[in-house]
Design a protein around this motif. Structure first.
Motif, short mmCIF file in Angstrom:
data_model
loop_
_atom_site.label_atom_id
_atom_site.label_comp_id
_atom_site.label_asym_id
_atom_site.label_seq_id
_atom_site.Cartn_x
_atom_site.Cartn_y
_atom_site.Cartn_z
N THR A 1 0.85 -1.20 0.20
CA THR A 1 -0.03 0.06 0.10
C THR A 1 0.99 1.01 -0.09
O THR A 1 2.06 1.39 0.26
CB THR A 1 -0.88 0.04 1.36
N PRO A 2 0.42 2.51 -0.30
CA PRO A 2 0.98 3.57 -0.04
C PRO A 2 1.85 3.86 1.26
O PRO A 2 2.84 4.41 1.33
CB PRO A 2 0.14 4.82 -0.44
N PHE A 3 1.04 3.47 2.27
CA PHE A 3 1.36 3.33 3.65
C PHE A 3 2.77 2.38 3.88
O PHE A 3 3.71 2.75 4.40
CB PHE A 3 0.33 3.15 4.67
N GLY A 4 2.80 1.30 3.25
CA GLY A 4 3.78 0.30 3.10
C GLY A 4 5.04 1.01 2.50
O GLY A 4 6.12 0.67 2.81
N GLN A 5 4.68 1.67 1.54
CA GLN A 5 5.88 2.37 0.90
C GLN A 5 6.66 3.38 1.38
O GLN A 5 7.69 3.39 1.47
CB GLN A 5 5.45 2.76 -0.72
N LEU A 6 5.64 4.10 2.07
CA LEU A 6 6.24 5.23 3.05
C LEU A 6 6.90 4.64 4.14
O LEU A 6 7.96 5.09 4.48
CB LEU A 6 5.18 5.93 3.69
N ALA A 7 6.37 3.85 4.80
CA ALA A 7 7.25 2.71 5.98
C ALA A 7 8.71 2.52 5.35
O ALA A 7 9.76 2.65 6.24
CB ALA A 7 6.49 1.91 6.50
N ASP A 8 8.52 1.96 4.19
CA ASP A 8 9.88 1.41 3.75
C ASP A 8 10.88 2.50 3.51
O ASP A 8 11.97 2.60 3.80
CB ASP A 8 9.82 0.66 2.41
N TYR A 9 10.53 3.84 3.03
CA TYR A 9 11.19 4.56 2.81
C TYR A 9 11.69 5.28 4.05
O TYR A 9 12.90 5.86 4.22
CB TYR A 9 10.36 6.03 1.96
N MET B 1 10.70 14.96 -1.47
CA MET B 1 10.15 15.77 -2.67
C MET B 1 9.17 14.97 -3.47
O MET B 1 8.56 15.47 -4.15
CB MET B 1 11.50 16.04 -3.33
N GLU B 2 9.34 13.79 -3.23
CA GLU B 2 8.08 12.91 -4.15
C GLU B 2 6.79 13.28 -3.90
O GLU B 2 6.71 13.01 -2.64
CB GLU B 2 8.57 11.63 -4.08
N HIS B 3 5.91 13.61 -4.67
CA HIS B 3 4.53 13.85 -4.51
C HIS B 3 4.02 12.65 -3.79
O HIS B 3 3.01 13.00 -2.66
CB HIS B 3 3.88 14.24 -5.54
N HIS B 4 3.90 11.61 -4.14
CA HIS B 4 3.32 10.27 -3.68
C HIS B 4 3.83 9.95 -2.14
O HIS B 4 2.84 9.70 -1.43
CB HIS B 4 3.62 9.02 -4.46
N LEU B 5 4.89 10.49 -1.76
CA LEU B 5 5.48 10.14 -0.34
C LEU B 5 4.84 11.35 0.55
O LEU B 5 4.16 10.90 1.59
CB LEU B 5 6.98 10.24 -0.20
N LEU B 6 4.74 12.40 -0.08
CA LEU B 6 4.17 13.78 0.76
C LEU B 6 2.43 13.45 0.95
O LEU B 6 2.23 13.60 1.98
CB LEU B 6 4.32 15.05 -0.03
N GLU B 7 1.98 12.91 -0.01
CA GLU B 7 0.50 12.69 0.06
C GLU B 7 0.34 11.40 1.01
O GLU B 7 -0.51 11.48 1.85
CB GLU B 7 -0.06 12.27 -1.43
N SER B 8 0.98 10.39 0.97
CA SER B 8 0.81 9.25 1.92
C SER B 8 1.20 9.76 3.41
O SER B 8 0.63 9.53 4.16
CB SER B 8 1.88 8.08 1.53
N ALA B 9 2.29 10.53 3.48
CA ALA B 9 2.85 11.01 4.80
C ALA B 9 1.66 11.85 5.41
O ALA B 9 1.20 11.78 6.69
CB ALA B 9 3.89 11.86 4.97
N ASN B 10 0.99 12.88 4.45
CA ASN B 10 -0.17 13.48 5.02
C ASN B 10 -1.25 12.65 5.67
O ASN B 10 -1.80 13.13 6.67
CB ASN B 10 -0.40 14.57 4.03
N ARG B 11 -1.67 11.71 4.88
CA ARG B 11 -2.65 10.90 4.94
C ARG B 11 -2.31 10.07 6.35
O ARG B 11 -3.25 10.05 7.50
CB ARG B 11 -2.96 9.93 3.84
N ALA B 12 -1.18 9.53 6.63
CA ALA B 12 -0.89 8.95 7.77
C ALA B 12 -0.71 9.88 9.08
O ALA B 12 -0.98 9.31 9.93
CB ALA B 12 0.62 8.37 7.47
#
Length: 67
Positions: free
Chosen positions: A15-23, A49-60
């Motif tokens: 999931t995007p949260f899984g990708q964020l956790a990995d990062y 800087m990556e949009h998908h990471l920022l979006e996932s971080a904001n939701r998390a």
């Protein structure tokens, strides 16, 4: 519980949260003991800087803050 420990619960999720956790686990400077959402927000928006990471971080952070 710190945000870092919260996001680790999503490790290995496809999931995007899984990708964020990995990062985040690869970010050796991430504030691992931080619990203040504003400080986490500031860190993420200064270093990621990556949009998908920022979006996932904001939701998390929103979920983390409301739990």
């Amino acid at each position: 519980m710190s945000f870092y420990k919260f996001i680790l619960t999503f490790m290995e999720d496809d999931t995007p949260f899984g990708q964020l956790a990995d990062y985040i686990t690869k970010d050796h400077n991430f504030p691992k003991e931080e619990t203040n959402v504003q400080n986490i927000y500031d860190y993420v928006h200064e270093h990621y800087m990556e949009h998908h990471l920022l979006e996932s971080a904001n939701r998390a952070m929103s979920i983390y803050e409301n739990n």
